[in-house]
Every structure is written in C-alpha cells, then in structure tokens.
Write a protein that holds these residues in place. Structure first.
Motif, PDB file in Angstrom:
ATOM      1  N   PRO A   1       4.849  -8.091  -3.728  1.00 58.77           N
ATOM      2  CA  PRO A   1       3.613  -8.777  -3.708  1.00 58.77           C
ATOM      3  C   PRO A   1       3.179  -9.430  -3.562  1.00 58.77           C
ATOM      4  O   PRO A   1       3.220  -9.860  -4.615  1.00 58.77           O
ATOM      5  N   GLY A   2       1.455 -10.474  -3.156  1.00 58.58           N
ATOM      6  CA  GLY A   2       1.662 -11.469  -3.257  1.00 58.58           C
ATOM      7  C   GLY A   2       0.195 -11.319  -4.036  1.00 58.58           C
ATOM      8  O   GLY A   2      -0.341 -10.307  -4.467  1.00 58.58           O
ATOM      9  N   ARG A   3      -0.491 -12.668  -4.219  1.00 56.43           N
ATOM     10  CA  ARG A   3      -1.635 -12.293  -4.691  1.00 56.43           C
ATOM     11  C   ARG A   3      -2.809 -11.899  -4.124  1.00 56.43           C
ATOM     12  O   ARG A   3      -3.909 -11.156  -4.970  1.00 56.43           O
ATOM     13  N   PHE A   4      -2.296 -12.247  -2.880  1.00 57.91           N
ATOM     14  CA  PHE A   4      -3.845 -12.470  -1.642  1.00 57.91           C
ATOM     15  C   PHE A   4      -3.406 -10.392  -1.987  1.00 57.91           C
ATOM     16  O   PHE A   4      -4.744  -9.827  -2.088  1.00 57.91           O
ATOM     17  N   GLU A   5      -2.505  -9.613  -1.418  1.00 57.78           N
ATOM     18  CA  GLU A   5      -2.650  -8.035  -1.333  1.00 57.78           C
ATOM     19  C   GLU A   5      -2.710  -7.280  -2.753  1.00 57.78           C
ATOM     20  O   GLU A   5      -3.562  -6.497  -2.910  1.00 57.78           O
ATOM     21  N   LEU A   6      -2.480  -8.491  -3.904  1.00 54.55           N
ATOM     22  CA  LEU A   6      -2.935  -7.733  -4.993  1.00 54.55           C
ATOM     23  C   LEU A   6      -4.670  -7.855  -5.958  1.00 54.55           C
ATOM     24  O   LEU A   6      -5.136  -7.126  -6.268  1.00 54.55           O
ATOM     25  N   ALA A   7      -5.776  -8.565  -5.093  1.00 56.37           N
ATOM     26  CA  ALA A   7      -7.002  -8.908  -4.851  1.00 56.37           C
ATOM     27  C   ALA A   7      -7.331  -7.615  -3.923  1.00 56.37           C
ATOM     28  O   ALA A   7      -8.592  -8.445  -3.856  1.00 56.37           O
ATOM     29  N   HIS A   8      -6.677  -7.031  -3.108  1.00 57.69           N
ATOM     30  CA  HIS A   8      -7.059  -6.047  -2.398  1.00 57.69           C
ATOM     31  C   HIS A   8      -8.758  -5.551  -2.473  1.00 57.69           C
ATOM     32  O   HIS A   8      -8.214  -4.795  -3.481  1.00 57.69           O
ATOM     33  N   LYS A   9     -10.050  -5.887  -2.464  1.00 54.67           N
ATOM     34  CA  LYS A   9     -10.959  -5.460  -2.181  1.00 54.67           C
ATOM     35  C   LYS A   9     -11.522  -5.692  -3.976  1.00 54.67           C
ATOM     36  O   LYS A   9     -12.776  -5.530  -4.083  1.00 54.67           O
ATOM     37  N   GLY A  10     -11.192  -7.072  -3.766  1.00 50.31           N
ATOM     38  CA  GLY A  10     -11.503  -7.371  -5.120  1.00 50.31           C
ATOM     39  C   GLY A  10     -11.418  -9.119  -4.742  1.00 50.31           C
ATOM     40  O   GLY A  10     -12.011  -9.307  -3.567  1.00 50.31           O
TER      41      GLY A  10
ATOM     42  N   ASP B   1      -8.223 -14.695   9.215  1.00 52.31           N
ATOM     43  CA  ASP B   1      -8.503 -12.857   9.866  1.00 52.31           C
ATOM     44  C   ASP B   1      -8.161 -11.656   8.743  1.00 52.31           C
ATOM     45  O   ASP B   1      -8.430 -10.871   9.334  1.00 52.31           O
ATOM     46  N   GLY B   2      -8.677 -12.073   7.579  1.00 46.03           N
ATOM     47  CA  GLY B   2      -7.900 -11.386   6.837  1.00 46.03           C
ATOM     48  C   GLY B   2      -6.508 -10.842   6.635  1.00 46.03           C
ATOM     49  O   GLY B   2      -6.619  -9.517   6.757  1.00 46.03           O
ATOM     50  N   LEU B   3      -5.646 -11.428   7.308  1.00 48.08           N
ATOM     51  CA  LEU B   3      -3.998 -11.042   7.505  1.00 48.08           C
ATOM     52  C   LEU B   3      -3.781 -11.457   6.208  1.00 48.08           C
ATOM     53  O   LEU B   3      -2.869 -13.444   6.577  1.00 48.08           O
ATOM     54  N   VAL B   4      -2.406 -11.583   6.053  1.00 43.63           N
ATOM     55  CA  VAL B   4      -1.212 -12.038   5.143  1.00 43.63           C
ATOM     56  C   VAL B   4       0.432 -11.536   5.490  1.00 43.63           C
ATOM     57  O   VAL B   4       0.505 -11.114   5.429  1.00 43.63           O
ATOM     58  N   ARG B   5       1.260 -12.925   5.268  1.00 39.37           N
ATOM     59  CA  ARG B   5       2.635 -12.416   6.050  1.00 39.37           C
ATOM     60  C   ARG B   5       3.432 -12.428   4.623  1.00 39.37           C
ATOM     61  O   ARG B   5       3.490 -13.549   4.395  1.00 39.37           O
ATOM     62  N   ARG B   6       3.901 -11.943   4.791  1.00 38.38           N
ATOM     63  CA  ARG B   6       5.019 -12.236   2.975  1.00 38.38           C
ATOM     64  C   ARG B   6       5.569 -13.290   4.198  1.00 38.38           C
ATOM     65  O   ARG B   6       6.624 -13.277   4.597  1.00 38.38           O
TER      66      ARG B   6
END
Length: 629
Positions: A403-412, A436-441
């Motif tokens: 996972p990237g840093r954006f996924e790790l920061a979810h809800k933060g 959009d609040g969307l990420v793609r690995r």
C-alpha cells in the motif's frame, strides 16, 4: 478543608485548598492552579463548592476532563477521586483525611480478636454444601454476587471506581455499617479510600476504626474477625454514628505483594460477623487484589506512555510569543476543524511540519494516522510507488503488493513536504485523489477509495514553478485552499530567547546535563545571527553546544564559527539604501549565494554544509538542483 493534590504532572505533590471560591485549572497563568502542560487547555476545568459539596466542571477543554477514568462535564467529587486533565492527574481529598492514622483510634473497649484465618484459595469453598437451606441460599447468593463483582470490575481502571464496586458488594452481602479499603503506598503510607458509600458521615466518625484489628491484619497477613458484646451501659444508636464498634472484619489485599487491607465493621449492634462472613470478605479481597494489580500496571504503563508521548511531542512543539507566531496559532485554530486542503509556505527550518501536525492533532481526524512524506527525498522513479503503492510484479523489485502512503493515511492526514518537487505525472495522480478520493497502485487495474486530508508544504515560490510549467495550475489551486506563510526566524527575533531556553531544557534532559543557562554573549550572538536554517538550525546549534559543554552555562567558545562571525554571510546584514543600484536582491538569490558561500567554506562537503545550514541533506540536494549548482 478539602484540597487538590497534583499526583502526576508539573508541580507534582503540590496541594491547593478549596474554599467557597472556585479553583480554575489550566495552562494559562490566570488560573488558580496552573498546569503548564500542552495537553491541558488554557482554561481546562474548575472545582467549586456548592451547598457543602465539591464539584468539578469541564470548561469546554480540548482533551476533556476525566474523573476515575470517565469523561465528565460536571461531577460531584468524593474523597480520593482521581481527576485527569490531559497528562495532569489530580487527587481530591476531603476533610484532611490523608492518612489512615486519622481514622485509627485505639478504643478503650477494643473488640476482642476472636479469630484469625490464614488466607488461601479454599476459604470460599469451605463448608459449601453443608448447613441448612437458608445457609445454602445465602451461600449461593454470595457466589452470584462474587461472580458479578468479578465481571464488572474486569474493566475498571481506577481505584475509586473499584472500591465503589467493592463497597456496594459488601453492603449487599455482609450488611456492615462502614467499609474502608486501605491501601499501602510505596513509601509505607496507608491511605484510606473513604467513599460516599463507606458509611462515614461528613468529618471523622467518633468511633474511628479498630486499630488492633488493622494492625494484626497488616502485620501478619491474616484475615481477622473480632467481637465486642454490647454492655448495658452502652449508649448510642444503631449505625455508623454510634460510639462503640461491636464487630469487625478485616482481610488482607494481597497477591504478588501486600497492597493493604479491606476493613468493615458494625457499630452498636448485637449481630456479629461469623466465620462464613470472613470467608466471603477474603474472597472479595482476593478478587480486589487482582484488579488493584491490574490497575497499577495499567496506570504505570499509561504514565510511561504519557511520558514518552511528552518526550516525543516535545520535539514537535510550536514555540513563540511574537506577533508573527500568534498569527500562525490563529491560523491553526481556524484551519484545524475544517477538512480543507492546506498549503504551508516558508523557508527550510521554519516549522512547516510542526504546523501540519498541530492542524492534524487539533482536528477531528486526530485519532487517525499522520503520514509525513518528503517529496524531495525520493527519486522520481520511486515517489509514485511510495505515495500510491504498487502491486506485485509491477516493476523490478516489486515482490509483493504494497500500500502507498495515501492508503496508510486513510481517515487521517498526509503531509507532503517539498510538494514542488513532485514530477508532473505524480501531480496528476495527486489531483485525482484530491478531487475523487481515488488512488490506483502502480501496475494495478482497479481504484481504491481513501479518506485523507492533504496538507502540503513548500519552501520555493510555486508561482514561479507555474510559470516554468513545473507545477500544475489546477493542482496548485486545489492545494491552496487554506494557506499559511511561516515567518523566518530573523523576522521573529523576539522568539529567539524563548526558543533557546526551550531547546536547552530539552537537550539538557536528553543528554543528562545540569546546564542552567547561557552566557549573555551567546544570546547576543543568537540575536544578531541571520539564521538561514531558521529554527532547525538554532535547534542543531544548541544540541551541539549542550553535548560539548562541561560547565553550568553555555559559553561563547562553544558557538560554531558562523555564529562567531568566522564564516561568510552569517551576520544579519545592515539595511542598504534602496535607491542604490543593485542593492535589492530576491530571496532566492540571497539563499543561493549563501549556500555557495557555505559550500566553498567547507570545501564542497555537502554533509557538513547541510549541518551548518540547518537543513536535511535531501533538502540541500533539492536546492542545489533547483539552482543548477
């Protein structure tokens, strides 16, 4: 006279007597009880007396007010209640009952100790199944009451809450007049936990409690039952207000070590405690001892965690009283509750990450993660994977999904430092996250939804980057919803001395040095220096001086060469006549020339230059690339 005692936090051990005037507690100097801790609000709570009763009220504090582990708005206080305000813990003491000696009174007609029983795990089981039907019913009721005590006390995290449960249990099963848990502190002091349910009237009871019974239980670690038959001449009423103790039960609170005793008695009554009663109080005491051990372990870990949190957060303090910093504090206060993107601009070392952290921890996302990414510290080939993640096989070395840093920061919150260094393709992906609040690995075919607040920071002029087509205009406007321009240290010289003393305390504790202050010449050098590396450079300079210091004060000979005027471009320049040709230069040109001067002075050693400049090496490399050096 009721009082508050500081159990944990600044001023530990200090006591404050309560009167009809409210006592306010908070970080501000205008409080009656000042707690200079950043986890405490400026005006956090107040304690007052109403109708002879004491109450604590929360003053809409940020971190809340807790009584015995429960968050409260307003709560009546009882003896030994624990009040927590951030990292500060207060103990409420009522009517000077601070030591068991104030309750222990040797009676002229002490109840005679009729039985002592060594405590073991078989006491409760002894006799079960024998006796009359009524005895079996009573035994069954007590087993159920003990099971209920075990269930509800499992989640208790404070002594007052535990002893309220214990007192309720014993009142229900043994029908005593008074119940007093007594704990032995580490220094040997015996503290009675007189609760509202203990059976004592306001003030000390005339009868006191049985000294001989408590001493026998404490000395030999045995459970005690004692009796004193009523005599024809005894006067008094039934209940706790009488003059003579007629029966006492006392059991040790012990597990790995003795923690104290559990005492209960009957006053001016003909019905005495029996052997079955002592079996039951031993079982309750054994259960309470387990919970006491758990509470003390929990409190020790909580204290350690708060200490570590304070030690770590001390490195992230925003310090300052200047007009410029007050504007920054006001910006944080207004920006934190919103979910808007934030752009923080300022030179290296001005505290951009500190502002980002302050916004995060004062927002409603403060329970979520805070991910800090230095965009200039990673190669352009890896930054996309770092931010957005990758799937297995997407490139050489991608041996698993990540996972990237954006996924790790979810809800933060994610903090993107040096955002101007992002390559254009990453800027496009970042724009999509914001919209959009969307990420793609990397290498993936599906999008993932994330809920992240973005705080970006830069030490370069993004307007210039827009003109040079190095930064997307649409991304700039999405990031630039709320903007704060942090002042360099040379523009907030009023804060230099405050910062200097803060860092001195921080590093003196860290290095185990007893350094009391500065030679006046050192502070003078600090004030006249230009601080191109800003607060970070000041912090690094003071840390080096503390490490090298063998005296009680930091002396001028510990100053690095650039602060002694031995390096080029270090002193604050005298103002030039604006009318002279070429007297005005851009900030970037001044920075570029200064970096070149320092590099020349240290023979091109970038590591040493970064230390002198107060910069991370990755930041220095980014500046060198930007200036084509």
């Amino acid at each position: 006279m009721p009082k508050l005692v500081i159990k944990e936090g600044p001023g530990r051990g200090d006591q404050y007597e309560l009167s009809e005037t409210d006592v306010t507690v908070g970080r501000d100097s205008g409080n009656t009880l000042r707690a200079p801790d950043k986890t405490v609000s400026r005006f956090h709570a107040k304690v007052g007396i109403r109708g002879g009763r004491c109450y604590v009220s929360d003053l809409k504090s940020h971190n809340g007010t807790f009584v015995n582990g429960e968050r409260v708005r307003r709560r009546r206080l009882y003896h030994m209640d624990e009040i927590r305000l951030g990292n500060v813990v207060l103990i409420f003491l009522e009517d000077d009952v601070t030591d068991v000696d104030m309750l222990l009174r040797s009676q002229r007609d002490e109840p005679e100790i009729t039985q002592t029983i060594a405590v073991d795990d078989r006491l409760l089981l002894e006799g079960v199944g024998d006796g009359s039907r009524s005895e079996l019913i009573t035994s069954n009721q007590r087993l159920l009451a003990l099971a209920e005590l075990s269930r509800v006390s499992a989640s208790v995290r404070s002594m007052p809450s535990l002893f309220d449960l214990v007192i309720d249990n014993l009142k229900q099963t043994l029908n005593p007049d008074r119940v007093v848990p007594i704990l032995r502190e580490d220094d040997g002091t015996l503290l009675p936990y007189l609760r509202a349910k203990s059976g004592f009237e306001r003030g000390l009871d005339e009868a006191g409690i049985s000294k001989s019974v408590v001493e026998e239980c404490l000395k030999n670690g045995v459970a005690v039952v004692s009796q004193r038959p009523r005599k024809p001449g005894d006067a008094g009423r039934k209940g706790a207000g009488g003059q003579h103790i007629t029966s006492v039960l006392c059991a040790p609170l012990a597990r790995r070590k003795p923690y104290g005793v559990l005492y209960c008695d009957r006053v001016d009554r003909d019905d005495h405690f029996e052997r079955a009663d002592i079996q039951y109080i031993c079982s309750v005491a054994a259960q309470a001892a387990v919970v006491i051990e758990t509470i003390r372990d929990y409190q020790a870990e909580a204290t350690r965690a708060r200490s570590l949190e304070g030690e770590v957060s001390g490195q992230y303090d925003l310090i300052g009283q200047s007009t410029e910093m007050n504007k920054v504090f006001e910006f944080i206060r207004r920006a934190a509750p919103t979910g808007a993107s934030v752009l923080i601009c300022g030179e290296s070392g001005t505290g951009k990450e500190l502002v980002a952290r302050a916004i995060h921890y004062q927002s409603n996302r403060n329970k979520g993660p805070f991910e800090a990414v230095n965009c200039a510290a990673m190669s352009q080939t890896l930054i996309e994977s770092e931010l957005f993640g990758h799937v297995r096989g997407s490139f050489t070395g991608a041996i698993s999904d990540r996972p990237g840093r954006f996924e790790l920061a979810h809800k933060g919150t994610i903090f993107l430092d040096e955002v101007g260094s992002l390559p254009l393709d990453c800027q496009t992906k970042l724009l999509r996250v914001l919209e959009d609040g969307l990420v793609r690995r990397v290498g993936d075919v599906k999008d993932r939804t994330v809920d992240v607040r973005v705080i970006a920071a830069t030490n370069e002029d993004l307007n210039a980057a827009l003109k040079e087509n190095r930064f997307r205009e649409d991304l700039f406007y999405r990031l630039n919803v709320l903007r704060s321009d942090l002042p360099p240290l040379r523009e907030r010289s009023a804060d230099i001395e405050i910062l200097s003393h803060h860092f001195l305390r921080l590093f003196s504790e860290k290095c185990g040095r007893a350094i009391e202050g500065y030679d006046p010449a050192v502070l003078h050098a600090f004030r006249r220096y230009a601080w191109p590396g800003n607060v970070r450079e000041l912090k690094n300079v003071i840390e080096r001086m503390v490490i090298m210091c063998d005296a009680e004060v930091l002396s001028p000979d510990l100053l690095p060469p650039e602060l002694r005027g031995e390096a080029p471009g270090t002193a604050v320049p005298e103002p030039q006549d604006a009318g002279q040709p070429g007297s005005l230069r851009s900030l970037q040109e001044i920075e570029r020339r200064y970096i070149l001067d320092v590099l020349q002075k240290v023979g091109g050693n970038k590591k040493k230059a970064a230390e002198i400049l107060g910069l991370d090496r990755s930041t220095l490399y980014a500046k060198l690339r930007r200036y084509n050096v």
